[in-house]
Scaffold this motif. Structure first.
Motif, PDB file in Angstrom:
ATOM      1  N   VAL A  50      46.886  75.044  37.039  1.00 38.44           N
ATOM      2  CA  VAL A  50      45.947  76.131  37.353  1.00 38.44           C
ATOM      3  C   VAL A  50      45.731  76.208  38.860  1.00 38.44           C
ATOM      4  CG1 VAL A  50      43.566  76.945  37.088  1.00 38.44           C
ATOM      5  CG2 VAL A  50      44.785  75.983  35.118  1.00 38.44           C
ATOM      6  N   GLN A  99      50.661  67.944  45.148  1.00 37.53           N
ATOM      7  CA  GLN A  99      49.492  67.979  44.273  1.00 37.53           C
ATOM      8  C   GLN A  99      49.208  66.584  43.728  1.00 37.53           C
ATOM      9  OE1 GLN A  99      47.575  70.684  43.677  1.00 37.53           O
ATOM     10  NE2 GLN A  99      46.317  69.806  42.068  1.00 37.53           N
ATOM     11  N   LEU A 100      47.943  66.173  43.810  1.00 38.86           N
ATOM     12  CA  LEU A 100      47.509  64.885  43.284  1.00 38.86           C
ATOM     13  C   LEU A 100      46.702  65.123  42.010  1.00 38.86           C
ATOM     14  CD1 LEU A 100      46.381  63.118  46.591  1.00 38.86           C
ATOM     15  CD2 LEU A 100      48.639  63.097  45.500  1.00 38.86           C
ATOM     16  N   ILE A 235      33.834  68.993  40.255  1.00 41.36           N
ATOM     17  CA  ILE A 235      34.368  69.974  39.307  1.00 41.36           C
ATOM     18  C   ILE A 235      34.685  69.208  38.043  1.00 41.36           C
ATOM     19  CG2 ILE A 235      36.250  71.591  38.832  1.00 41.36           C
ATOM     20  CD1 ILE A 235      36.127  72.546  41.556  1.00 41.36           C
ATOM     21  N   ARG A 237      35.051  69.355  33.822  1.00 44.09           N
ATOM     22  CA  ARG A 237      35.184  70.197  32.632  1.00 44.09           C
ATOM     23  C   ARG A 237      34.503  69.475  31.477  1.00 44.09           C
ATOM     24  NH1 ARG A 237      37.544  74.821  31.775  1.00 44.09           N
ATOM     25  NH2 ARG A 237      38.528  75.020  33.814  1.00 44.09           N
ATOM     26  N   LEU A 256      32.830  74.542  33.282  1.00 34.61           N
ATOM     27  CA  LEU A 256      32.844  73.700  34.480  1.00 34.61           C
ATOM     28  C   LEU A 256      31.411  73.418  34.898  1.00 34.61           C
ATOM     29  CD1 LEU A 256      35.558  75.295  36.814  1.00 34.61           C
ATOM     30  CD2 LEU A 256      35.792  73.347  35.262  1.00 34.61           C
ATOM     31  N   PRO A 276      31.203  76.988  38.890  1.00 33.66           N
ATOM     32  CA  PRO A 276      32.205  77.337  39.895  1.00 33.66           C
ATOM     33  C   PRO A 276      31.629  78.302  40.942  1.00 33.66           C
ATOM     34  CG  PRO A 276      32.576  78.598  37.880  1.00 33.66           C
ATOM     35  CD  PRO A 276      31.445  77.645  37.583  1.00 33.66           C
ATOM     36  N   THR A 283      38.070  75.379  49.210  1.00 37.70           N
ATOM     37  CA  THR A 283      39.194  74.449  49.345  1.00 37.70           C
ATOM     38  C   THR A 283      40.496  75.228  49.497  1.00 37.70           C
ATOM     39  OG1 THR A 283      38.065  72.736  48.091  1.00 37.70           O
ATOM     40  CG2 THR A 283      40.470  72.610  48.158  1.00 37.70           C
TER      41      THR A 283
HETATM   42  N1  LIG Z   1      47.089  67.475  47.182  1.00 39.85           N
HETATM   43  C1  LIG Z   1      46.002  67.984  46.606  1.00 39.85           C
HETATM   44  N2  LIG Z   1      45.172  68.770  47.323  1.00 39.85           N
HETATM   45  C2  LIG Z   1      44.055  69.299  46.757  1.00 39.85           C
HETATM   46  O1  LIG Z   1      43.267  70.017  47.417  1.00 39.85           O
HETATM   47  C3  LIG Z   1      43.789  69.032  45.368  1.00 39.85           C
HETATM   48  C4  LIG Z   1      44.686  68.220  44.675  1.00 39.85           C
HETATM   49  N3  LIG Z   1      45.771  67.704  45.309  1.00 39.85           N
HETATM   50  N4  LIG Z   1      44.474  67.925  43.374  1.00 39.85           N
HETATM   51  C5  LIG Z   1      43.344  68.495  42.637  1.00 39.85           C
HETATM   52  C6  LIG Z   1      42.164  68.825  43.533  1.00 39.85           C
HETATM   53  C7  LIG Z   1      41.197  69.819  42.951  1.00 39.85           C
HETATM   54  N5  LIG Z   1      41.265  70.994  43.795  1.00 39.85           N
HETATM   55  C8  LIG Z   1      40.614  72.189  43.560  1.00 39.85           C
HETATM   56  C9  LIG Z   1      40.894  73.350  44.240  1.00 39.85           C
HETATM   57  C10 LIG Z   1      40.271  74.541  43.934  1.00 39.85           C
HETATM   58  C11 LIG Z   1      39.348  74.621  42.938  1.00 39.85           C
HETATM   59  C12 LIG Z   1      38.714  75.927  42.581  1.00 39.85           C
HETATM   60  O2  LIG Z   1      39.029  76.962  43.146  1.00 39.85           O
HETATM   61  N6  LIG Z   1      37.777  75.975  41.614  1.00 39.85           N
HETATM   62  C13 LIG Z   1      37.107  77.165  41.146  1.00 39.85           C
HETATM   63  C14 LIG Z   1      37.155  77.262  39.625  1.00 39.85           C
HETATM   64  C15 LIG Z   1      38.516  77.170  39.041  1.00 39.85           C
HETATM   65  C16 LIG Z   1      38.504  77.173  37.517  1.00 39.85           C
HETATM   66  O3  LIG Z   1      37.851  78.054  36.930  1.00 39.85           O
HETATM   67  O4  LIG Z   1      39.129  76.257  36.944  1.00 39.85           O
HETATM   68  C17 LIG Z   1      35.645  77.136  41.545  1.00 39.85           C
HETATM   69  O5  LIG Z   1      35.097  76.035  41.753  1.00 39.85           O
HETATM   70  O6  LIG Z   1      35.026  78.192  41.606  1.00 39.85           O
HETATM   71  C18 LIG Z   1      39.035  73.476  42.261  1.00 39.85           C
HETATM   72  C19 LIG Z   1      39.635  72.275  42.581  1.00 39.85           C
HETATM   73  C20 LIG Z   1      42.163  70.771  44.795  1.00 39.85           C
HETATM   74  N7  LIG Z   1      42.686  69.541  44.716  1.00 39.85           N
END
Ligand SMILES: Nc1nc(=O)c2c([nH]1)NC[C@@H]1CN(c3ccc(C(=O)N[C@@H](CCC(=O)O)C(=O)O)cc3)C=[N+]21
Ligand SMILES: NC(=O)C1=CN([C@@H]2O[C@H](COP(=O)(O)OP(=O)(O)OC[C@H]3O[C@@H](n4cnc5c(N)ncnc54)[C@H](OP(=O)(O)O)[C@@H]3O)[C@@H](O)[C@H]2O)C=CC1
Length: 309
Positions: A50, A99-100, A235, A237, A256, A276, A283
């Motif tokens: 996602v 991606q981690l 974040i 779930r 969330l 959210p 990010t």
């Molecule tokens: N190398 C690496 N870099 C990262 O930056 C990285 C990663 N690995 N692994 C996972 C985490 C998690 N992460 C998110 C990014 C955007 C939302 C985001 O946009 N969330 C929306 C909701 C999304 C939804 O509805 O699922 C919000 O908060 O409004 C969330 C979590 C980046 N990460």
């Protein structure tokens, strides 16, 4: 007391993406360079897919190149390192994001160390962590702490000196760099974690509280200093509850939630990010900003002010 101001991360991120799009167009016009980000996803983790899709969508919308590398979960570590070597050498690639989390058979630190620091769009390389920790220019700052700082500044202004900040969580990707940024902004910074004694009391002293623990709604309303600025990075779930708060009412449905109990905190805080729609969209916008900044540095063009802290 009136409810807290809701910090609209989604709206701020939309504005930031628009500024990045302008920067991308300007770099194309001045230097003929299109910023490009390579996103490497190993395995089929649903949540990761996602996030990766939303990154790729954002890149295209902002006029940047997106290079996707979706690899099988059983990819050998040596093959992943070889892929990074190729991306390091590719002049069309200005940023690389792995991606981690990675599958367990792969050594994450070894992989992150292989990315050349100039292309480390996540800011996870030890060189970038070290530049940030020693307050040197040119550090690529991790996206989530950078986005959080931009929201804090938008709420409180740029002068944060003397404010007490509490960062809850000490991970390399969120907690530690967040604390470094707040320290650099002249806050008095405390870092709390799973071994902290009397966490509620520590939190209650904070003018700025950043929660990055990964524990759904752990921070309660009475942990918050009245009027504080609360940044909820979490974040999580969780099962969606029905009208009577019975999970079984909607089997399989999830929602969330953050690390802060929002409904309680909103009554005490001065300002708070929702989940959210808070830090998450920031990010992704900051990842676009870091990619543009890396392309600007590679081209010898000026770096956007928001990325050059
Ligand atoms: N190398 C690496 N870099 C990262 O930056 C990285 C990663 N690995 N692994 C996972 C985490 C998690 N992460 C998110 C990014 C955007 C939302 C985001 O946009 N969330 C929306 C909701 C999304 C939804 O509805 O699922 C919000 O908060 O409004 C969330 C979590 C980046 N990460
Ligand atoms: N909005 C976004 O874009 C992003 C959101 N996230 C979210 O942020 C949260 C944190 O992520 P991340 O930093 O990677 O998480 P980690 O699991 O790497 O770190 C969690 C930290 O919280 C601490 N902690 C855990 N449980 C407790 C507890 N009961 N009391 C006090 N401290 C505790 C841990 O302490 P110790 O070190 O002592 O074990 C650790 O330092 C997650 O919900 C994640 O999904 C993450 C990245 C991006």
């Amino acid at each position: 007391m009136a409810d807290a101001t809701i910090i609209d991360g989604k709206a701020f991120a939309a504005g930031l993406r628009a500024r990045v799009a302008d920067g991308v167009a300007a770099l194309k016009a001045s230097h003929g360079v299109t910023p490009g980000l390579a996103v490497v996803l190993v395995g089929e983790d649903a949540a990761s897919q996602v996030y990766v899709r939303s990154k790729e969508r954002a890149l295209v919308e902002l006029g940047m190149n997106s290079f996707d590398h979706h690899e099988p979960a059983d990819m050998a570590e040596s093959d992943l390192l070889a892929l990074i070597d190729r991306l390091n050498a590719d002049p069309a690639v200005h940023g690389i994001l792995v991606q981690l989390p990675l599958p367990r058979h792969i050594d994450t630190q070894k992989v992150l160390a292989r990315i050349v620091p100039e292309k480390d769009a996540d800011g996870f390389h030890v060189v970038n962590a070290g530049l940030l920790a020693t307050g040197q220019p040119g550090a690529i700052v991790p996206c989530t702490p950078l986005g959080s700082l931009l929201l804090i500044r938008d709420t409180l202004g740029r002068d944060l000196k003397g404010k007490r900040a509490l960062v809850l969580g000490r991970s390399n990707i969120v907690g530690k760099p967040m604390a470094q940024l707040l320290l650099q902004a002249d806050c008095t910074v405390t870092m709390a974690h799973s071994r902290t004694a009397d966490l509620p009391a520590e939190c209650r002293r904070a003018d700025i509280l950043v929660a990055a623990v990964g524990r759904p709604e752990m921070v309660r309303g009475d942990w918050i200093k009245p009027g504080a600025t609360v940044i909820d990075v979490g974040i999580n779930r969780v099962p969606a509850v029905g009208i009577n708060r019975v999970a079984a009412a909607e089997p399989g449905k999830t929602r969330l939630v953050g690390d802060v109990a929002f409904d309680e905190a909103v009554k005490v805080a001065g300002a708070i990010t929702p989940v959210p729609g808070g830090v998450g969209p920031m990010t992704i916008a900051c990842l676009m900003l870091n990619t543009l900044a890396a392309a600007c540095r590679a081209a010898g063009a000026p770096v956007p002010e928001e990325a050059a802290l």
